[in-house]
Design an enzyme around this catalytic site. Structure first.
Site, PDB file in Angstrom:
ATOM      1  N   LYS A 240       1.484  -1.226  -0.035  1.00 28.81           N
ATOM      2  CA  LYS A 240       0.012  -0.270   0.290  1.00 28.81           C
ATOM      3  C   LYS A 240       0.995   0.805   0.197  1.00 28.81           C
ATOM      4  O   LYS A 240       0.862   2.247  -0.768  1.00 28.81           O
ATOM      5  CB  LYS A 240      -0.565  -0.192   1.210  1.00 28.81           C
ATOM      6  CG  LYS A 240      -1.554   0.763   1.498  1.00 28.81           C
ATOM      7  CD  LYS A 240      -2.856   0.296   2.677  1.00 28.81           C
ATOM      8  CE  LYS A 240      -3.422   2.172   2.810  1.00 28.81           C
ATOM      9  NZ  LYS A 240      -4.386   1.639   4.624  1.00 28.81           N
TER      10      LYS A 240
ATOM     11  N   GLU B 119      10.972  -4.399   4.470  1.00 33.56           N
ATOM     12  CA  GLU B 119      10.938  -5.805   3.669  1.00 33.56           C
ATOM     13  C   GLU B 119      10.351  -6.419   2.351  1.00 33.56           C
ATOM     14  O   GLU B 119      11.450  -6.825   1.148  1.00 33.56           O
ATOM     15  CB  GLU B 119      10.354  -7.530   4.576  1.00 33.56           C
ATOM     16  CG  GLU B 119      10.749  -7.252   5.818  1.00 33.56           C
ATOM     17  CD  GLU B 119       9.547  -6.186   7.730  1.00 33.56           C
ATOM     18  OE1 GLU B 119       8.930  -5.064   6.998  1.00 33.56           O
ATOM     19  OE2 GLU B 119       9.368  -6.229   8.240  1.00 33.56           O
TER      20      GLU B 119
ATOM     21  N   GLY C 107      -4.474  -2.309   5.163  1.00 36.91           N
ATOM     22  CA  GLY C 107      -4.296  -3.529   5.195  1.00 36.91           C
ATOM     23  C   GLY C 107      -4.285  -4.829   5.147  1.00 36.91           C
ATOM     24  O   GLY C 107      -4.731  -5.444   4.331  1.00 36.91           O
ATOM     25  N   ARG C 108      -5.011  -5.120   6.744  1.00 36.46           N
ATOM     26  CA  ARG C 108      -5.114  -6.606   6.991  1.00 36.46           C
ATOM     27  C   ARG C 108      -6.438  -6.759   5.783  1.00 36.46           C
ATOM     28  O   ARG C 108      -7.757  -7.587   6.471  1.00 36.46           O
ATOM     29  CB  ARG C 108      -5.023  -6.532   8.033  1.00 36.46           C
ATOM     30  CG  ARG C 108      -6.036  -5.925   9.725  1.00 36.46           C
ATOM     31  CD  ARG C 108      -5.568  -5.909  10.694  1.00 36.46           C
ATOM     32  NE  ARG C 108      -6.099  -4.254  10.950  1.00 36.46           N
ATOM     33  CZ  ARG C 108      -4.772  -3.543  11.621  1.00 36.46           C
ATOM     34  NH1 ARG C 108      -4.348  -2.952  10.916  1.00 36.46           N
ATOM     35  NH2 ARG C 108      -5.860  -2.791  12.602  1.00 36.46           N
TER      36      ARG C 108
ATOM     37  N   GLU D 193      -3.761  -7.316  15.440  1.00 33.44           N
ATOM     38  CA  GLU D 193      -3.733  -6.308  14.845  1.00 33.44           C
ATOM     39  C   GLU D 193      -4.872  -5.091  15.148  1.00 33.44           C
ATOM     40  O   GLU D 193      -4.399  -3.761  15.489  1.00 33.44           O
ATOM     41  CB  GLU D 193      -2.352  -6.051  13.295  1.00 33.44           C
ATOM     42  CG  GLU D 193      -1.857  -4.627  13.078  1.00 33.44           C
ATOM     43  CD  GLU D 193      -1.630  -5.021  11.717  1.00 33.44           C
ATOM     44  OE1 GLU D 193       0.185  -5.374  11.774  1.00 33.44           O
ATOM     45  OE2 GLU D 193      -1.766  -4.630  11.011  1.00 33.44           O
TER      46      GLU D 193
ATOM     47  N   HIS E 173      -2.575 -34.681  16.670  1.00 39.86           N
ATOM     48  CA  HIS E 173      -1.070 -34.601  17.156  1.00 39.86           C
ATOM     49  C   HIS E 173      -0.171 -34.387  17.377  1.00 39.86           C
ATOM     50  O   HIS E 173       0.933 -34.753  17.492  1.00 39.86           O
ATOM     51  CB  HIS E 173      -0.687 -35.904  15.945  1.00 39.86           C
ATOM     52  CG  HIS E 173      -2.037 -37.113  15.324  1.00 39.86           C
ATOM     53  ND1 HIS E 173      -2.476 -38.100  16.273  1.00 39.86           N
ATOM     54  CD2 HIS E 173      -3.032 -37.246  14.896  1.00 39.86           C
ATOM     55  CE1 HIS E 173      -3.365 -39.052  15.689  1.00 39.86           C
ATOM     56  NE2 HIS E 173      -4.054 -37.993  14.683  1.00 39.86           N
TER      57      HIS E 173
ATOM     58  N   LYS F  12       9.498  -1.283  14.296  1.00 42.35           N
ATOM     59  CA  LYS F  12      10.382  -0.647  12.383  1.00 42.35           C
ATOM     60  C   LYS F  12      10.981   0.736  12.841  1.00 42.35           C
ATOM     61  O   LYS F  12      12.437   0.276  12.275  1.00 42.35           O
ATOM     62  CB  LYS F  12       9.033  -0.071  11.692  1.00 42.35           C
ATOM     63  CG  LYS F  12       8.253  -1.146  11.107  1.00 42.35           C
ATOM     64  CD  LYS F  12       6.969  -0.374  10.613  1.00 42.35           C
ATOM     65  CE  LYS F  12       6.419  -1.125   9.686  1.00 42.35           C
ATOM     66  NZ  LYS F  12       5.159  -0.515   9.433  1.00 42.35           N
TER      67      LYS F  12
HETATM   68  O1  F6P Z   1       2.814  -4.436  10.144  1.00 40.63           O
HETATM   69  C1  F6P Z   1       1.853  -3.153   9.758  1.00 40.63           C
HETATM   70  C2  F6P Z   1       1.496  -2.460   8.777  1.00 40.63           C
HETATM   71  O2  F6P Z   1       1.134  -1.346   8.366  1.00 40.63           O
HETATM   72  C3  F6P Z   1       0.434  -3.563   7.996  1.00 40.63           C
HETATM   73  O3  F6P Z   1      -0.914  -3.339   8.765  1.00 40.63           O
HETATM   74  C4  F6P Z   1       0.551  -4.366   6.873  1.00 40.63           C
HETATM   75  O4  F6P Z   1      -0.480  -4.957   6.256  1.00 40.63           O
HETATM   76  C5  F6P Z   1       1.852  -4.308   6.494  1.00 40.63           C
HETATM   77  O5  F6P Z   1       2.588  -3.622   7.581  1.00 40.63           O
HETATM   78  C6  F6P Z   1       2.141  -4.059   4.920  1.00 40.63           C
HETATM   79  O6  F6P Z   1       1.956  -2.873   4.186  1.00 40.63           O
HETATM   80  P1  F6P Z   1       1.924  -1.980   3.196  1.00 40.63           P
HETATM   81  O7  F6P Z   1       0.653  -2.930   2.077  1.00 40.63           O
HETATM   82  O8  F6P Z   1       2.003  -0.873   3.078  1.00 40.63           O
HETATM   83  O9  F6P Z   1       3.379  -2.698   2.644  1.00 40.63           O
END
Ligand code: F6P
Length: 536
Positions: free
Chosen positions: A198, A204, A256-257, A342, A373, A502
């Protein structure tokens, strides 16, 4: 403690040592009365200690928290994410008809436009009209993390019987092992990389995206031409070199979620096709209508939330297990961990005051029967009850393996029955006596075979795991989290708790490289020193 909570706590106390089985003895209609069906889903919550009195108090709690008002505010585009000043409109992504106003503007024409662009692109990739340097796209790699990974990954695995597009892979972890293992064996010339972020700044994702671009550049003359982006940050996607025709954006009112319904779902759309993807949306929209229209006593998201509140905030059980008896829902627990923890893992109410009851529980789980199990021992005989949420489809997809499915279902029902009934000492003594044990040894051995029982569980029964029912399930859980958040008085749509780690990661990086990085605590400095020594 305010009245609304203390009344429920007192009610729980007044139940004394009442057992779930006693509730069935007292109410012969309980199995039916505490099993609520809607749109082909049946939610059985009879194997809990919630009786008619507790149910009424819980519904009063929801009414008193103005769940209906907050729900309507959400669906109509009001800025209920108050700490970020945003509307919450993921529901608009799955109901493509109608109009919703945000800041005086109808957002739906743009939602429909992007949806149609995605569908056109997906058709082109699937048909071979869009190609890589080496021809038709055989593999898609979705690079994203958190909500930009968990939803589509969970859904792609869940929808395996419907896959008729390119193979779909997911890379999320900044650990180089993730991308190395994923790209190994793929042909860069026939691979499409989707960068799902987003913000297009998540470290990452951007690190993995650059690595994928370098990997592709070794073979493909124009690597960016085989990249697509799912992002609102069009300046950053352009800087990365991705052509605007392959950038699918969404607004800040999609968290995001909650984003699998829109562009973040592109990998799912590529795997199952735009028509099936629309069935997934339709399932979500059907759950939205149910949530908006059904009275609370028959409203699945409200009931799921109230059972959750009862077990965590009232009974004090610290965790909740989600146990799908469907191997294709293997990533559902991980998806729900983000969705629930979250969203509701917060200690401060919307007005800034501390919560007067605990926030959400730890959510965890694993498909049955594998969990049986592994950790079910603790669920049956450990000292702390774990409320279990079983999910079962009446029909599998493997017609020729129907006997597997009956066995799977028998295990699911047997577990909830065993959890509720348990086994008394007398029963265990009789069992061991029948095996020839006597005296002190009989007593000792029997005690190990006692099951306390009275362990609560719910079961969500669906006809079959299809795109439509998957949409229903995901939206059901989204709204459940929302209702719980409203009752707790928190904002379920921000995530300030992920920020500190972060920020510090950026400051720890130079420490690991041996650069000057003041301001860390002695333990972190010591670990960094050991790390540097071990790297040699
Ligand atoms: O972990 C925090 C967060 O902002 C989540 O809410 C989101 O889903 C994720 O990082 C990824 O964010 P982005 O889509 O901006 O890379």
């Amino acid at each position: 403690m305010t009245d609304k909570w203390s009344r429920l706590k007192s009610y729980r106390q007044s139940q004394g040592d009442c057992r779930i089985t006693d509730l069935f003895a007292r109410d012969e209609d309980r199995a039916d009365g505490f099993c609520t069906s809607a749109d082909g889903l049946a939610f059985d919550w009879s194997k809990t200690l919630i009786d008619a009195g507790a149910r009424d108090l819980l519904i009063e709690l929801a009414e008193g928290a103005d769940v209906a008002g907050r729900r309507d505010a959400m669906f109509t585009g009001q800025k209920i994410n108050e700490t970020e000043g945003r509307a919450v409109l993921h529901t608009a992504l799955r109901n493509l008809s109608g109009s919703v106003q945000v800041d005086g503007q109808d957002v739906m024409p743009e939602v429909r436009r992007i949806h149609d662009l995605m569908a056109d692109f997906a058709r082109d990739v699937r048909s071979g009209a869009f190609t890589g340097q080496g021809g038709k796209i055989t593999d898609v790699v979705n690079i994203g993390i958190g909500g930009s990974d968990l939803g589509p990954f969970m859904a792609v695995l869940a929808m395996a019987p419907y896959h008729d597009g390119p193979r779909t892979h997911f890379v999320s972890n900044v650990d180089g092992a993730d991308i190395a293992d994923t790209l190994k064996g793929l042909d860069p010339a026939t691979t499409l990389v989707i960068v799902a972020s987003k913000t297009f700044t998540t470290i990452e994702t951007m690190t993995n995206a650059r690595t994928a671009r370098d990997w592709m550049a070794k073979v493909v003359s124009e690597p960016a031409a085989q990249f697509a982006a799912l992002s609102s940050a069009t300046d950053k996607t352009a800087e990365f070199g991705i052509d605007a025709s392959r950038v699918f954006g969404f607004e800040d009112w999609v968290g995001g979620r909650y984003s699998v319904w829109g562009p973040i779902g592109l990998s799912l759309m590529l795997a199952i096709g735009p028509e099936r993807f629309d069935e997934f949306l339709a399932g979500g929209a059907a759950m939205d209508s149910h949530f908006r229209e059904a009275p609370f006593a028959e409203n699945l998201p409200v009931l799921l939330a109230l059972v959750g509140i009862w077990h965590h905030q009232i009974c004090g059980f610290p965790t909740r297990a989600v146990l799908p008896y469907d191997n294709r829902l293997i990533r559902l627990p991980a998806y729900l961990q983000q969705l629930e923890m979250e969203s509701n893992g917060k200690g401060v109410a919307m007005d800034g005051a501390s919560l007067e009851v605990p926030s959400g529980p730890v959510v965890w789980g694993e498909p049955g029967t594998n969990g049986q199990h592994a950790f079910y021992q603790l669920i049956h005989q450990g000292t702390m009850p774990v409320p279990c949420e079983f999910i079962l489809a009446a029909n599998g997809h493997e017609d020729e393996l129907a006997h597997h499915h009956i066995l799977l279902a028998a295990n699911c029902l047997a577990q909830s029955e065993a959890l509720m009934r348990g086994r008394t000492l007398d029963e265990a003594l009789a069992l061991m006596a029948a095996k020839g044990l006597e005296g002190a040894e009989l007593d000792r051995q029997a005690r190990h075979r006692v099951f306390p029982g009275n362990r609560p569980s719910t079961t969500l029964l669906i006809g079959q795991l299809t795109p439509f029912t998957l949409g229903q399930i995901v939206a059901l859980y989204e709204h459940r989290v929302f209702v719980e958040g409203v009752i707790l008085g928190i904002n379920s749509f921000d995530q300030w708790g992920v920020e500190l780690g972060k920020e510090l990661a950026l400051k720890v990086e130079p420490l690991l490289k041996g650069e000057d990085a003041p301001g860390h605590d002695p333990s972190t400095e010591h670990l960094a020193e050991l790390f540097r020594e071990m790297r040699g």
